[in-house]
Design a protein around this motif. Sequence first.
Motif, PDB file in Angstrom:
ATOM      1  N   TRP A   1      -0.602   0.316   7.013  1.00  0.00           N
ATOM      2  CA  TRP A   1       0.213   0.744   8.168  1.00  0.00           C
ATOM      3  C   TRP A   1       0.179   2.260   8.310  1.00  0.00           C
ATOM      4  CZ3 TRP A   1       2.074  -1.125  12.446  1.00  0.00           C
ATOM      5  CH2 TRP A   1       3.142  -0.517  13.105  1.00  0.00           C
ATOM      6  N   ASP A   2       0.374   2.965   7.192  1.00  0.00           N
ATOM      7  CA  ASP A   2       0.388   4.433   7.236  1.00  0.00           C
ATOM      8  C   ASP A   2      -0.994   4.991   7.589  1.00  0.00           C
ATOM      9  OD1 ASP A   2       3.020   4.275   6.553  1.00  0.00           O
ATOM     10  OD2 ASP A   2       2.700   4.672   4.409  1.00  0.00           O
ATOM     11  N   ASP A   3      -2.023   4.431   6.960  1.00  0.00           N
ATOM     12  CA  ASP A   3      -3.378   4.925   7.220  1.00  0.00           C
ATOM     13  C   ASP A   3      -3.819   4.629   8.656  1.00  0.00           C
ATOM     14  OD1 ASP A   3      -3.418   5.744   4.636  1.00  0.00           O
ATOM     15  OD2 ASP A   3      -4.949   4.328   3.933  1.00  0.00           O
ATOM     16  N   GLY A   4      -3.222   3.603   9.257  1.00  0.00           N
ATOM     17  CA  GLY A   4      -3.619   3.236  10.627  1.00  0.00           C
ATOM     18  C   GLY A   4      -2.864   4.006  11.696  1.00  0.00           C
ATOM     19  N   GLN A   5      -1.885   4.783  11.278  1.00  0.00           N
ATOM     20  CA  GLN A   5      -1.029   5.496  12.244  1.00  0.00           C
ATOM     21  C   GLN A   5      -1.841   6.328  13.231  1.00  0.00           C
ATOM     22  OE1 GLN A   5       2.715   5.627  12.104  1.00  0.00           O
ATOM     23  NE2 GLN A   5       2.218   6.325  14.191  1.00  0.00           N
ATOM     24  N   TRP A   6      -2.814   7.101  12.712  1.00  0.00           N
ATOM     25  CA  TRP A   6      -3.578   8.002  13.593  1.00  0.00           C
ATOM     26  C   TRP A   6      -4.434   7.200  14.577  1.00  0.00           C
ATOM     27  CZ3 TRP A   6      -8.952   8.267  13.834  1.00  0.00           C
ATOM     28  CH2 TRP A   6      -9.654   7.628  12.808  1.00  0.00           C
ATOM     29  N   VAL A   7      -4.860   6.001  14.158  1.00  0.00           N
ATOM     30  CA  VAL A   7      -5.671   5.178  15.066  1.00  0.00           C
ATOM     31  C   VAL A   7      -4.784   4.672  16.202  1.00  0.00           C
ATOM     32  CG1 VAL A   7      -7.140   3.140  15.266  1.00  0.00           C
ATOM     33  CG2 VAL A   7      -7.134   4.475  13.148  1.00  0.00           C
ATOM     34  N   ARG A   8      -3.589   4.158  15.821  1.00  0.00           N
ATOM     35  CA  ARG A   8      -2.674   3.655  16.856  1.00  0.00           C
ATOM     36  C   ARG A   8      -2.288   4.767  17.834  1.00  0.00           C
ATOM     37  NH1 ARG A   8      -0.512   1.493  12.185  1.00  0.00           N
ATOM     38  NH2 ARG A   8       1.309   2.840  12.248  1.00  0.00           N
ATOM     39  N   ASP A   9      -1.949   5.925  17.263  1.00  0.00           N
ATOM     40  CA  ASP A   9      -1.543   7.053  18.105  1.00  0.00           C
ATOM     41  C   ASP A   9      -2.702   7.528  18.973  1.00  0.00           C
ATOM     42  OD1 ASP A   9       0.889   6.878  16.943  1.00  0.00           O
ATOM     43  OD2 ASP A   9       0.670   8.632  15.634  1.00  0.00           O
ATOM     44  N   GLY A  10      -3.869   7.616  18.367  1.00  0.00           N
ATOM     45  CA  GLY A  10      -5.049   8.124  19.076  1.00  0.00           C
ATOM     46  C   GLY A  10      -5.404   7.237  20.258  1.00  0.00           C
TER      47      GLY A  10
ATOM     48  N   ARG B   1       1.189  -6.159  -3.257  1.00  0.00           N
ATOM     49  CA  ARG B   1       1.038  -6.658  -1.870  1.00  0.00           C
ATOM     50  C   ARG B   1       1.720  -5.722  -0.877  1.00  0.00           C
ATOM     51  NH1 ARG B   1      -2.654  -9.558  -3.830  1.00  0.00           N
ATOM     52  NH2 ARG B   1      -2.281 -11.738  -4.371  1.00  0.00           N
ATOM     53  N   LEU B   2       2.959  -5.340  -1.178  1.00  0.00           N
ATOM     54  CA  LEU B   2       3.689  -4.483  -0.246  1.00  0.00           C
ATOM     55  C   LEU B   2       3.077  -3.088  -0.184  1.00  0.00           C
ATOM     56  CD1 LEU B   2       7.507  -5.200  -0.244  1.00  0.00           C
ATOM     57  CD2 LEU B   2       5.784  -5.645   1.519  1.00  0.00           C
ATOM     58  N   ALA B   3       2.572  -2.618  -1.334  1.00  0.00           N
ATOM     59  CA  ALA B   3       1.949  -1.287  -1.352  1.00  0.00           C
ATOM     60  C   ALA B   3       0.715  -1.289  -0.455  1.00  0.00           C
ATOM     61  CB  ALA B   3       1.566  -0.907  -2.782  1.00  0.00           C
ATOM     62  N   VAL B   4      -0.080  -2.366  -0.518  1.00  0.00           N
ATOM     63  CA  VAL B   4      -1.295  -2.446   0.303  1.00  0.00           C
ATOM     64  C   VAL B   4      -0.937  -2.494   1.784  1.00  0.00           C
ATOM     65  CG1 VAL B   4      -3.263  -3.930   0.903  1.00  0.00           C
ATOM     66  CG2 VAL B   4      -2.704  -3.507  -1.493  1.00  0.00           C
ATOM     67  N   ARG B   5       0.093  -3.293   2.128  1.00  0.00           N
ATOM     68  CA  ARG B   5       0.495  -3.374   3.546  1.00  0.00           C
ATOM     69  C   ARG B   5       1.026  -2.021   4.033  1.00  0.00           C
ATOM     70  NH1 ARG B   5      -2.373  -5.602   6.017  1.00  0.00           N
ATOM     71  NH2 ARG B   5      -1.087  -5.013   7.766  1.00  0.00           N
ATOM     72  N   ASN B   6       1.809  -1.359   3.188  1.00  0.00           N
ATOM     73  CA  ASN B   6       2.344  -0.055   3.584  1.00  0.00           C
ATOM     74  C   ASN B   6       1.229   0.972   3.791  1.00  0.00           C
ATOM     75  OD1 ASN B   6       5.394   0.425   3.767  1.00  0.00           O
ATOM     76  ND2 ASN B   6       5.230  -0.990   2.052  1.00  0.00           N
ATOM     77  N   LYS B   7       0.263   0.943   2.888  1.00  0.00           N
ATOM     78  CA  LYS B   7      -0.850   1.894   2.996  1.00  0.00           C
ATOM     79  C   LYS B   7      -1.639   1.623   4.279  1.00  0.00           C
ATOM     80  CE  LYS B   7      -4.740   3.755   0.273  1.00  0.00           C
ATOM     81  NZ  LYS B   7      -5.604   3.962   1.418  1.00  0.00           N
TER      82      LYS B   7
END
Lengths: 325, 94
Positions: free
Chosen positions: A300-309, A292-298
């Motif tokens: 969050w990390d994978d969404g970083q460029w979307v949030r920043d963009g 569960r935590l691995a999926v949430r972390n992934k």
Amino acid sequence: MYAQMVKSEATNDDPEKLAEFQAKIDADIKIEPKDWMPQGYRKTLIRQIGQHAHSEIVGQLPEGNWITRAPTLERKAILLAKVQDEAGHGLYLYCAAETLGVSRDELTEMLLDGRMKYSSIFNYPTLNWADIGAVGWLVDGAAIMNQVPLQRTSYGPYSRAMIRICKEESFHQRQGYDAIRKMAEGKPQQKKMAQDALNRFWYPSLMMFGPSDKDSVHSTQSMAWKIKMNTNDELRQKFVDQTVPQAEFLGLTVPDPDLKWNEERGHYDFSEPDWSEFFDVIKGNGPCNTDRLAVRNKAWDDGQWVRDGLLAHAKKKRAGQVAAE
Amino acid sequence: MKNEWPLWEIFIRGQHGMSHRHVGSLHAPDAEMAIKNARDVYTRRNEGVSIWVVEANNISASSPSDKGPLYEPSESKVYRHPTFFDIPEEVGAM
């Protein structure tokens, strides 16, 4: 519950202000974000609402697991709507927590690095379609027990979030019961799957309310502050009393040989879950904690460029507007 | 806090003829996205026909400690309510 074993924080404030605050709570006057509140009240609420929000978000995972494999298009649409609701519930609650002075990013980070918890129940896997029915029926059913009284909680933003959530939660439980009823009334193999799901989810659902807290100082403080409305045992009993007849209607057997109606008490007697398992799951050793935590972390990390963009785009657009003015 | 999207307060008109009412808040990079997100978060069950979004830091609010000076004066002005005046029955509905 969705927030389990929330420790109340000691409060070290001016006794006069404290008395005034408690009088407001006793008079059922809501506390709003800009009102004075004891440090302990604020901190305990951040912990409790945060844990509740995290549970809604992580709670999407066991059910999301079956969206692409739902047996019909209708069930798929229903499940999709339900999982979307859970995201919404998480967002209402995060916003309520943020009014207490914690940022969304801080809350997210505390979930992702394990400093904050989510409900133990979401560390159990959903192995087949019957489990989706069981989750709606039992897990959402247990959640409602706690959430309905919390609509009257003393903190205004929390109370308003709970009112919205409760409006939607009844759909969750009913769709779950409807799904498992279909199976219980189906072929013998399907009924067997429904029984198996009940067997696996019964005790973890009872654990959701947390261990008995009738002697807990934390619960006494939280109840005085009206951020906890009932003891864990009261809610658990209510859940059992409500659920047993529902299981009987389905022709399913609650996996507890000692379960029986107690005429004198007017309640069912039932077995306690295995609390050592509960503490083990809380500590991180449940079947799905790591995943569960691995999926949430992934995510969050994978969404970083979307949030920043999107933020960069918004800033650029704003700069363009200012230049044009 | 470094790169957090700003917070927006969301107001929804529940049905035509009603005012927009505050329903909650959410994070979004800009107003356009805030409206899109508000639609997903706050109108999943026909709760609205119109959405306003306002960046939270643009809202000024009265302070709880001003409650007395702000609202107490109106408590003593009962004559502002129609029920203050007795109208003889013979006059009829007014």
